[in-house]
Design a protein around this motif. Sequence first.
Motif, short mmCIF file in Angstrom:
data_model
loop_
_atom_site.label_atom_id
_atom_site.label_comp_id
_atom_site.label_asym_id
_atom_site.label_seq_id
_atom_site.Cartn_x
_atom_site.Cartn_y
_atom_site.Cartn_z
N GLU A 265 -35.92 -50.82 -24.55
CA GLU A 265 -36.65 -51.43 -23.33
C GLU A 265 -36.34 -50.07 -22.67
OE1 GLU A 265 -38.29 -55.72 -24.20
OE2 GLU A 265 -36.29 -54.76 -22.87
N ALA A 266 -35.70 -50.12 -22.01
CA ALA A 266 -34.97 -49.20 -21.18
C ALA A 266 -34.92 -47.74 -20.84
CB ALA A 266 -33.63 -49.61 -20.36
N ALA B 12 -39.00 -42.85 -20.05
CA ALA B 12 -39.68 -42.02 -20.44
C ALA B 12 -41.44 -42.05 -19.95
CB ALA B 12 -39.58 -41.67 -21.59
N GLN B 13 -41.69 -42.90 -19.60
CA GLN B 13 -43.24 -43.63 -19.08
C GLN B 13 -42.90 -42.94 -17.04
OE1 GLN B 13 -43.47 -47.44 -19.77
NE2 GLN B 13 -43.79 -47.28 -21.78
N GLN C 203 -32.95 -37.92 -24.17
CA GLN C 203 -33.20 -36.47 -25.35
C GLN C 203 -33.02 -36.69 -26.79
OE1 GLN C 203 -35.24 -34.45 -25.12
NE2 GLN C 203 -34.95 -33.80 -27.57
N ARG C 204 -31.86 -37.59 -26.30
CA ARG C 204 -30.55 -38.17 -27.92
C ARG C 204 -31.67 -39.39 -28.42
NH1 ARG C 204 -24.88 -37.57 -26.36
NH2 ARG C 204 -24.55 -35.11 -26.29
N TYR D 270 -32.83 -38.39 -32.59
CA TYR D 270 -32.42 -38.78 -33.70
C TYR D 270 -33.45 -40.12 -34.39
CZ TYR D 270 -28.22 -37.38 -32.08
OH TYR D 270 -26.85 -36.51 -32.02
N ARG D 271 -34.64 -40.39 -33.02
CA ARG D 271 -35.43 -40.62 -33.44
C ARG D 271 -35.20 -42.59 -33.80
NH1 ARG D 271 -36.92 -37.36 -38.77
NH2 ARG D 271 -36.91 -35.69 -37.96
N LEU D 272 -34.69 -43.06 -32.45
CA LEU D 272 -34.26 -43.80 -32.29
C LEU D 272 -35.20 -44.83 -31.60
CD1 LEU D 272 -30.34 -43.71 -31.63
CD2 LEU D 272 -31.21 -44.28 -33.83
N LEU D 273 -36.50 -44.32 -30.92
CA LEU D 273 -37.36 -44.81 -30.00
C LEU D 273 -38.50 -45.04 -31.10
CD1 LEU D 273 -36.88 -43.17 -26.31
CD2 LEU D 273 -35.49 -45.21 -27.49
#
Length: 203
Positions: A149-150, A155-156, A195-196, A200-203
């Motif tokens: 969430e953070a 990112a927004q 960026q990481r 790493y497709r964690l978002l």
Amino acid sequence: MSSRADINGGLRKLGTIAQAGYFVGLHIRFAAPLMQFQTYAEEWSEFYSKNAYALRDPTIAWGFSTTGACRWSALPIPDPFNILRDAADHGLTYGLTFSTGPIASRTIASFARADREFSDKEIEEVATTVQRLHELTEPPASLTKAQKEALRCIAQGDRHAAAAAKLGITESAFKARLISVRERLKARTTAEALQRAKEYRLL
């Protein structure tokens, strides 16, 4: 994981060994690497892509079937599409592939020279360096809901106060979440953590 400088240092070392270029696919998951680097000549890269060789490449097939190092001249995998011959025609005459990691997060890297086979010492250096890159870029399995969430707020484009209000927490609590996500991703800045997380497709 480590800083980009550590990764770049390893890649520079590989570049000195593979004078005709290399491809490094780190942590291949769902048929795509989380990070990839390649220095082959543009002409070969375009030819390889145009012919969809990634789906037929014996070096990749070998890398998924086992771990370790193998010179291309000794690959025990059939090459019915003559990809290695085409590679040689483009100056990638002698090659080496190294594979490491579990099948669900496999790292496969290939290296080429135009002048001679890779020596045993060079193979050892390649193996050590790629193994190190694999370990440096090992992503965490996941982030907590609060950490995601953070990062999404950042990112927004939300500022800390606005993000905290959006999440219904204090600004200090929001900053604490950012600190925890930077620590988890071993990032120096929030931008680097974001960026990481994307890489790493964690978002």
